[in-house]
Design an enzyme around this catalytic site. Structure first.
Site, mmCIF file in Angstrom:
data_model
loop_
_atom_site.group_PDB
_atom_site.id
_atom_site.type_symbol
_atom_site.label_atom_id
_atom_site.label_comp_id
_atom_site.label_asym_id
_atom_site.label_seq_id
_atom_site.Cartn_x
_atom_site.Cartn_y
_atom_site.Cartn_z
ATOM 1 N N ASN A 170 44.229 -27.948 6.187
ATOM 2 C CA ASN A 170 44.284 -26.591 5.647
ATOM 3 C C ASN A 170 44.697 -26.590 4.172
ATOM 4 O OD1 ASN A 170 43.964 -23.785 6.139
ATOM 5 N ND2 ASN A 170 46.133 -23.635 5.753
ATOM 6 N N TYR B 182 45.477 -13.959 -4.980
ATOM 7 C CA TYR B 182 45.217 -13.138 -3.809
ATOM 8 C C TYR B 182 44.043 -12.236 -4.122
ATOM 9 C CZ TYR B 182 49.845 -14.789 -2.733
ATOM 10 O OH TYR B 182 50.924 -15.581 -2.511
ATOM 11 N N TRP C 122 59.625 -18.108 10.378
ATOM 12 C CA TRP C 122 61.075 -18.356 10.320
ATOM 13 C C TRP C 122 61.827 -17.679 11.457
ATOM 14 C CZ3 TRP C 122 60.808 -22.576 8.395
ATOM 15 C CH2 TRP C 122 60.031 -22.854 7.294
ATOM 16 N N HIS D 81 54.107 -28.818 -0.551
ATOM 17 C CA HIS D 81 52.824 -29.071 0.122
ATOM 18 C C HIS D 81 51.655 -28.317 -0.518
ATOM 19 C CE1 HIS D 81 52.635 -25.616 3.359
ATOM 20 N NE2 HIS D 81 52.863 -25.151 2.161
ATOM 21 N N ASP D 82 51.964 -27.370 -1.418
ATOM 22 C CA ASP D 82 50.897 -26.645 -2.121
ATOM 23 C C ASP D 82 50.351 -27.416 -3.324
ATOM 24 O OD1 ASP D 82 51.108 -24.448 -0.470
ATOM 25 O OD2 ASP D 82 52.388 -23.299 -1.829
ATOM 26 N N PHE E 188 57.919 -20.970 -11.702
ATOM 27 C CA PHE E 188 58.763 -22.176 -11.734
ATOM 28 C C PHE E 188 58.149 -23.335 -12.524
ATOM 29 C CE2 PHE E 188 57.651 -22.198 -6.926
ATOM 30 C CZ PHE E 188 56.443 -22.882 -7.088
ATOM 31 N N GLY F 125 60.022 -15.159 -11.872
ATOM 32 C CA GLY F 125 59.685 -16.257 -12.778
ATOM 33 C C GLY F 125 58.582 -17.137 -12.216
ATOM 34 N N GLN G 215 42.546 -24.996 1.061
ATOM 35 C CA GLN G 215 43.159 -23.819 0.436
ATOM 36 C C GLN G 215 43.976 -24.066 -0.821
ATOM 37 O OE1 GLN G 215 45.377 -21.335 3.362
ATOM 38 N NE2 GLN G 215 44.334 -19.798 2.127
HETATM 39 C C1 LIG Z 1 53.518 -21.302 0.879
HETATM 40 S S1 LIG Z 1 54.452 -20.002 0.197
HETATM 41 C C2 LIG Z 1 56.059 -20.355 0.841
HETATM 42 C C3 LIG Z 1 56.926 -19.141 0.945
HETATM 43 C C4 LIG Z 1 58.353 -19.385 1.441
HETATM 44 N N1 LIG Z 1 59.057 -20.388 0.679
HETATM 45 C C5 LIG Z 1 58.359 -19.746 2.905
HETATM 46 O O1 LIG Z 1 58.682 -20.893 3.261
HETATM 47 O O2 LIG Z 1 58.044 -18.889 3.724
HETATM 48 C C6 LIG Z 1 54.545 -20.449 -1.506
HETATM 49 C C7 LIG Z 1 55.375 -19.500 -2.364
HETATM 50 O O3 LIG Z 1 55.462 -20.030 -3.681
HETATM 51 C C8 LIG Z 1 55.296 -18.990 -4.611
HETATM 52 N N2 LIG Z 1 54.800 -19.540 -5.895
HETATM 53 C C9 LIG Z 1 53.594 -20.107 -6.137
HETATM 54 N N3 LIG Z 1 53.505 -20.493 -7.409
HETATM 55 C C10 LIG Z 1 54.685 -20.162 -7.984
HETATM 56 C C11 LIG Z 1 55.212 -20.317 -9.311
HETATM 57 N N4 LIG Z 1 54.476 -20.889 -10.258
HETATM 58 N N5 LIG Z 1 56.458 -19.850 -9.553
HETATM 59 C C12 LIG Z 1 57.195 -19.259 -8.583
HETATM 60 N N6 LIG Z 1 56.758 -19.114 -7.301
HETATM 61 C C13 LIG Z 1 55.518 -19.550 -7.015
HETATM 62 C C14 LIG Z 1 54.284 -18.076 -3.936
HETATM 63 O O4 LIG Z 1 54.260 -16.777 -4.509
HETATM 64 C C15 LIG Z 1 54.769 -18.111 -2.495
HETATM 65 O O5 LIG Z 1 55.738 -17.131 -2.255
#
Ligand SMILES: C[S@@+](CC[C@H](N)C(=O)[O-])C[C@H]1O[C@@H](n2cnc3c(N)ncnc32)[C@H](O)[C@@H]1O
Length: 324
Positions: free
Chosen positions: A281, A126, A143, A234-235, A216, A214, A285
């Site tokens: 997107n 960020y 949501w 999807h990320d 993940f 943590g 991103q």
């Molecule tokens: C696209 S957002 C989805 C947020 C939520 N699950 C939702 O559906 O509204 C992705 C989330 O994954 C978290 N995230 C990304 N990398 C991560 C990691 N290595 N370990 C834990 N969380 C992670 C981000 O901080 C963010 O909150």
């Protein structure tokens, strides 16, 4: 739409309780009359505002919100999408300027748009704490529209011990404990995100919601009956998804499961258009993409999950459940 949200046009028209002229709106919002009139007319074209001509005091247009903007674009509405609009406007829109580069190179454009290395857009990436807050509030907002649908797609009542991996601001966790009152949902996210979630989004009175700081990919994932991965896969590319799902499978109690919440592409990728655009997107991103139900099923199977069921909700997000 973004600019009208940002300037507070919809909030002003809601609060005023009566239609206003462009001069009055410009004066209240500290904007130019010339610019405001054009913005308002464009919003009428987009059906975000309605205009009525009045003959009193010359021919002047009076503007009011349409129902859709009252519901979705005003800050105070329970279904407000204002925060995600601001994130789109200030972050996503900037990345889309480099769409051609993204297509040419096949990678996200964080570096070009913001001068930040494209390592982990949702982790350390960020541009500021304010942007993280905007992102979390934005993620939460969807949501209020489709949280129930994705959580009620399957009967999750047998699972009482739930981890929401990458649970962010906690709006889905809140929907989950309200729909399944016997459940406890632990939001597992990066330490900074968890801290902000605790401070700004989830109150200590919400006792069925817990937190776990943590990463993940690099830290352990505690044992649970159900893992929710909402807008997580999807990320990431397929390799990272497989790596994460394998860890989730290992941590999962036998008989437990994993619920993927994602926007599903048709099997032939012919639509839905919203999901196709989301996938563009993801290109500008992230490291990820939107996928079909068969693609998610394959990823789940590769990790060991079976009895995979898919439910399309008819809204933006769908649900896929795999069992251990
Ligand atoms: C696209 S957002 C989805 C947020 C939520 N699950 C939702 O559906 O509204 C992705 C989330 O994954 C978290 N995230 C990304 N990398 C991560 C990691 N290595 N370990 C834990 N969380 C992670 C981000 O901080 C963010 O909150």
């Amino acid at each position: 739409m973004f600019t009208a949200c940002e300037l507070g046009v919809f909030d002003l028209l809601l609060e005023s309780g009566k239609p206003l002229s462009s001069d009055a709106i410009a004066a209240c919002l500290g904007a130019s009359t010339m610019g405001m009139e054009r913005l308002l007319d464009a919003c009428v074209g987009l059906k975000l505002l309605a205009a009525e001509m009045t003959l009193e005091g010359g021919k002047e247009a009076l503007y009011r919100n349409t129902e859709i903007s009252n519901i979705y674009l005003t800050k105070s509405s329970p279904k407000s999408q204002y925060h995600i609009m601001m994130y789109y406007s200030n972050t996503v829109y900037l990345c889309w300027q480099y769409l051609a580069d993204a297509v040419r190179e096949g990678r996200n454009q964080y570096e070009r748009a913001f001068g930040i290395s494209p390592k982990d857009p949702f982790g350390a990436m960020y541009r500021s704490d304010e942007e993280m807050l905007k992102f979390m509030a934005g993620q939460n907002s969807v949501w209020s529209i489709c949280g129930r649908d994705v959580l009620a797609a399957f009967d999750l009542s047998p699972f009482t011990q739930i981890y929401d991996l990458g649970g962010g601001g906690g709006a889905l966790a809140r929907e989950c404990v309200s729909l399944y009152p016997n459940s406890t949902v632990t939001i597992y996210d990066l330490p900074k995100v968890v801290q902000v979630a605790k401070e700004q989004f989830v109150s200590p009175e919400e006792r069925q919601i817990a937190f776990h700081e943590g990463d993940f990919f690099n830290d352990s994932i505690p044992e649970a009956e159900l893992y929710i991965l909402s807008k997580i896969l999807h990320d990431w590319d397929d390799d990272k998804c497989k790596q994460l799902l394998a860890k989730v499978y290992k941590a999962c109690k036998p008989g437990g499961g994993v619920l993927l919440v994602e926007s599903l592409l048709n099997e032939d990728k012919s639509g839905p258009v919203e999901t196709q655009l989301y996938s563009m997107n993801m290109l500008v991103q992230t490291e990820g993409k939107e996928r079909t139900a068969a693609e998610y099923s394959k990823l789940l199977e590769a990790a060991g999950f079976g009895v995979i069921r898919v439910r399309r909700t008819g809204k933006l997000y769908d649900a896929v459940l795999g069992r251990k």
